[in-house]
Motif scaffolding. Structure first.
Motif, PDB file in Angstrom:
ATOM      1  N   ASN A 141      11.444   3.142   1.544  1.00 20.55           N
ATOM      2  CA  ASN A 141      10.342   3.013   2.657  1.00 20.55           C
ATOM      3  C   ASN A 141       9.037   4.017   1.769  1.00 20.55           C
ATOM      4  O   ASN A 141       9.522   5.143   0.701  1.00 20.55           O
ATOM      5  CB  ASN A 141      11.016   4.098   3.543  1.00 20.55           C
ATOM      6  CG  ASN A 141      11.570   2.551   4.291  1.00 20.55           C
ATOM      7  OD1 ASN A 141      11.428   1.466   4.070  1.00 20.55           O
ATOM      8  ND2 ASN A 141      12.812   3.471   4.716  1.00 20.55           N
ATOM      9  N   SER A 142       8.289   5.158   2.437  1.00 19.71           N
ATOM     10  CA  SER A 142       7.417   5.894   1.580  1.00 19.71           C
ATOM     11  C   SER A 142       6.861   5.735   0.751  1.00 19.71           C
ATOM     12  O   SER A 142       6.673   6.873  -0.182  1.00 19.71           O
ATOM     13  CB  SER A 142       7.933   7.287   2.095  1.00 19.71           C
ATOM     14  OG  SER A 142       8.353   7.582   2.973  1.00 19.71           O
ATOM     15  N   LEU A 143       6.556   4.533   0.240  1.00 18.47           N
ATOM     16  CA  LEU A 143       5.819   3.887  -1.886  1.00 18.47           C
ATOM     17  C   LEU A 143       5.250   4.418  -2.193  1.00 18.47           C
ATOM     18  O   LEU A 143       3.751   4.951  -1.133  1.00 18.47           O
ATOM     19  CB  LEU A 143       6.326   2.573  -1.283  1.00 18.47           C
ATOM     20  CG  LEU A 143       7.527   1.443  -0.816  1.00 18.47           C
ATOM     21  CD1 LEU A 143       6.982   0.100  -1.041  1.00 18.47           C
ATOM     22  CD2 LEU A 143       8.069   2.527  -2.842  1.00 18.47           C
ATOM     23  N   LYS A 144       5.303   5.511  -2.918  1.00 17.18           N
ATOM     24  CA  LYS A 144       4.079   5.812  -3.678  1.00 17.18           C
ATOM     25  C   LYS A 144       3.421   5.626  -4.982  1.00 17.18           C
ATOM     26  O   LYS A 144       4.268   3.818  -5.246  1.00 17.18           O
ATOM     27  CB  LYS A 144       4.754   7.040  -4.191  1.00 17.18           C
ATOM     28  CG  LYS A 144       5.597   8.022  -3.256  1.00 17.18           C
ATOM     29  CD  LYS A 144       6.201   8.894  -3.792  1.00 17.18           C
ATOM     30  CE  LYS A 144       7.128  10.321  -2.569  1.00 17.18           C
ATOM     31  NZ  LYS A 144       7.161  11.438  -3.331  1.00 17.18           N
ATOM     32  N   THR A 145       2.349   5.185  -5.643  1.00 21.07           N
ATOM     33  CA  THR A 145       2.169   4.909  -6.513  1.00 21.07           C
ATOM     34  C   THR A 145       2.567   4.455  -7.824  1.00 21.07           C
ATOM     35  O   THR A 145       3.048   4.222  -8.250  1.00 21.07           O
ATOM     36  CB  THR A 145       0.396   4.796  -6.646  1.00 21.07           C
ATOM     37  OG1 THR A 145       0.437   6.609  -6.844  1.00 21.07           O
ATOM     38  CG2 THR A 145      -0.371   5.306  -5.864  1.00 21.07           C
ATOM     39  N   GLU A 146       3.874   5.537  -7.506  1.00 25.11           N
ATOM     40  CA  GLU A 146       4.355   6.305  -8.799  1.00 25.11           C
ATOM     41  C   GLU A 146       5.855   5.534  -8.746  1.00 25.11           C
ATOM     42  O   GLU A 146       6.639   5.544  -9.924  1.00 25.11           O
ATOM     43  CB  GLU A 146       4.432   7.830  -9.471  1.00 25.11           C
ATOM     44  CG  GLU A 146       5.405   8.380  -8.177  1.00 25.11           C
ATOM     45  CD  GLU A 146       4.221   9.122  -7.969  1.00 25.11           C
ATOM     46  OE1 GLU A 146       3.198   8.120  -6.890  1.00 25.11           O
ATOM     47  OE2 GLU A 146       4.646  10.207  -6.628  1.00 25.11           O
ATOM     48  N   ASP A 147       6.350   4.448  -8.199  1.00 27.53           N
ATOM     49  CA  ASP A 147       7.367   3.936  -8.001  1.00 27.53           C
ATOM     50  C   ASP A 147       6.442   2.380  -8.263  1.00 27.53           C
ATOM     51  O   ASP A 147       7.660   1.628  -8.504  1.00 27.53           O
ATOM     52  CB  ASP A 147       7.748   3.799  -6.747  1.00 27.53           C
ATOM     53  CG  ASP A 147       8.086   5.306  -5.104  1.00 27.53           C
ATOM     54  OD1 ASP A 147       7.641   5.367  -4.377  1.00 27.53           O
ATOM     55  OD2 ASP A 147       8.729   5.636  -6.692  1.00 27.53           O
ATOM     56  N   GLN A 159       0.937  -1.376  -0.012  1.00 29.82           N
ATOM     57  CA  GLN A 159      -0.008  -0.039  -0.270  1.00 29.82           C
ATOM     58  C   GLN A 159       0.738   1.582  -0.152  1.00 29.82           C
ATOM     59  O   GLN A 159       2.138   1.483   0.154  1.00 29.82           O
ATOM     60  CB  GLN A 159      -0.821  -0.073   1.242  1.00 29.82           C
ATOM     61  CG  GLN A 159      -2.346  -0.992   1.565  1.00 29.82           C
ATOM     62  CD  GLN A 159      -3.524  -0.937   2.301  1.00 29.82           C
ATOM     63  OE1 GLN A 159      -2.723  -1.046   3.166  1.00 29.82           O
ATOM     64  NE2 GLN A 159      -4.092  -1.361   1.830  1.00 29.82           N
ATOM     65  N   PRO A 160       0.510   2.163  -0.008  1.00 25.84           N
ATOM     66  CA  PRO A 160       0.635   3.744  -0.594  1.00 25.84           C
ATOM     67  C   PRO A 160       1.586   4.044   1.231  1.00 25.84           C
ATOM     68  O   PRO A 160       0.838   3.503   1.664  1.00 25.84           O
ATOM     69  CB  PRO A 160       0.104   4.458  -0.845  1.00 25.84           C
ATOM     70  CG  PRO A 160      -1.142   3.875  -1.529  1.00 25.84           C
ATOM     71  CD  PRO A 160      -0.763   2.530  -1.328  1.00 25.84           C
ATOM     72  N   GLY A 161       2.896   4.096   1.274  1.00 33.13           N
ATOM     73  CA  GLY A 161       3.090   4.413   2.566  1.00 33.13           C
ATOM     74  C   GLY A 161       3.914   3.565   3.314  1.00 33.13           C
ATOM     75  O   GLY A 161       4.525   3.345   3.671  1.00 33.13           O
ATOM     76  N   GLY A 162       3.690   1.977   2.628  1.00 32.92           N
ATOM     77  CA  GLY A 162       4.680   0.905   2.875  1.00 32.92           C
ATOM     78  C   GLY A 162       6.418   1.019   2.252  1.00 32.92           C
ATOM     79  O   GLY A 162       6.337   2.284   1.669  1.00 32.92           O
ATOM     80  N   THR A 187       4.722  -3.372  -6.642  1.00 25.45           N
ATOM     81  CA  THR A 187       3.042  -2.693  -7.727  1.00 25.45           C
ATOM     82  C   THR A 187       2.579  -2.072  -5.806  1.00 25.45           C
ATOM     83  O   THR A 187       2.783  -2.361  -4.741  1.00 25.45           O
ATOM     84  CB  THR A 187       2.190  -3.140  -7.583  1.00 25.45           C
ATOM     85  OG1 THR A 187       2.445  -4.024  -9.005  1.00 25.45           O
ATOM     86  CG2 THR A 187       0.986  -3.054  -7.321  1.00 25.45           C
ATOM     87  N   VAL A 188       2.660  -0.291  -5.817  1.00 24.04           N
ATOM     88  CA  VAL A 188       2.079   0.165  -5.262  1.00 24.04           C
ATOM     89  C   VAL A 188       0.437   0.820  -4.997  1.00 24.04           C
ATOM     90  O   VAL A 188       0.631   1.388  -6.038  1.00 24.04           O
ATOM     91  CB  VAL A 188       3.126   1.650  -5.015  1.00 24.04           C
ATOM     92  CG1 VAL A 188       2.960   2.198  -3.462  1.00 24.04           C
ATOM     93  CG2 VAL A 188       4.743   1.196  -4.202  1.00 24.04           C
ATOM     94  N   SER A 189      -0.243   0.130  -4.438  1.00 22.47           N
ATOM     95  CA  SER A 189      -1.828   0.391  -4.814  1.00 22.47           C
ATOM     96  C   SER A 189      -1.926   0.128  -3.483  1.00 22.47           C
ATOM     97  O   SER A 189      -1.593  -0.895  -2.301  1.00 22.47           O
ATOM     98  CB  SER A 189      -2.099  -0.377  -5.730  1.00 22.47           C
ATOM     99  OG  SER A 189      -4.130  -1.067  -6.023  1.00 22.47           O
TER     100      SER A 189
END
Length: 116
Positions: free
Chosen positions: A83-89, A13-16, A113-115
């Motif tokens: 860290n702090s993963l974003k959907t654009e990653d 998830q985003p932020g993960g 996949t960040v979703s």
């Protein structure tokens, strides 16, 4: 023959956070700076982080402060702590030598996949 094997990707998830690993054959790992690259659908592959044999690091602006690259020279292994993963990653992540030409053979990569 040089072999690069990436692992550690997944759905988050985003932020993960995720930690990627790259196992490399010794000949290339000891001789060159190494880097993590990523390729998102419809986009060119880009270098996101690199590290020299001695541990000097460099990051793309888009990941600075969120990603940390490291290497264990004794294990011929490189890591990318994300860290702090974003959907654009979201992308397939690859490891290879950190330069613009004469790459080693690319591995299969690992999907991130960040979703939500």
């Amino acid at each position: 023959q040089v072999q690069l094997v990436e692992s550690g990707g997944g759905l988050v998830q985003p932020g993960g956070s995720l930690r990627l690993s790259c196992a490399a054959s010794g000949s290339i790992f000891a001789a060159y700076a190494m880097g993590w690259y990523r390729q998102a659908p419809g986009k060119q592959r880009e270098l996101v982080a690199s590290i020299t044999y001695s541990g000097r690091t460099n990051y793309a602006d888009s990941v600075t402060g969120r990603f940390t690259i490291s290497r264990d020279n004794g294990k011929n292994t490189m890591y990318l702590q994300m860290n702090s993963l974003k959907t654009e990653d979201t992308a397939v992540y690859y490891c290879n030598v950190a330069r613009t030409t004469d790459f080693a053979s690319w591995g299969q990569g690992t999907q991130v996949t960040v979703s939500s």
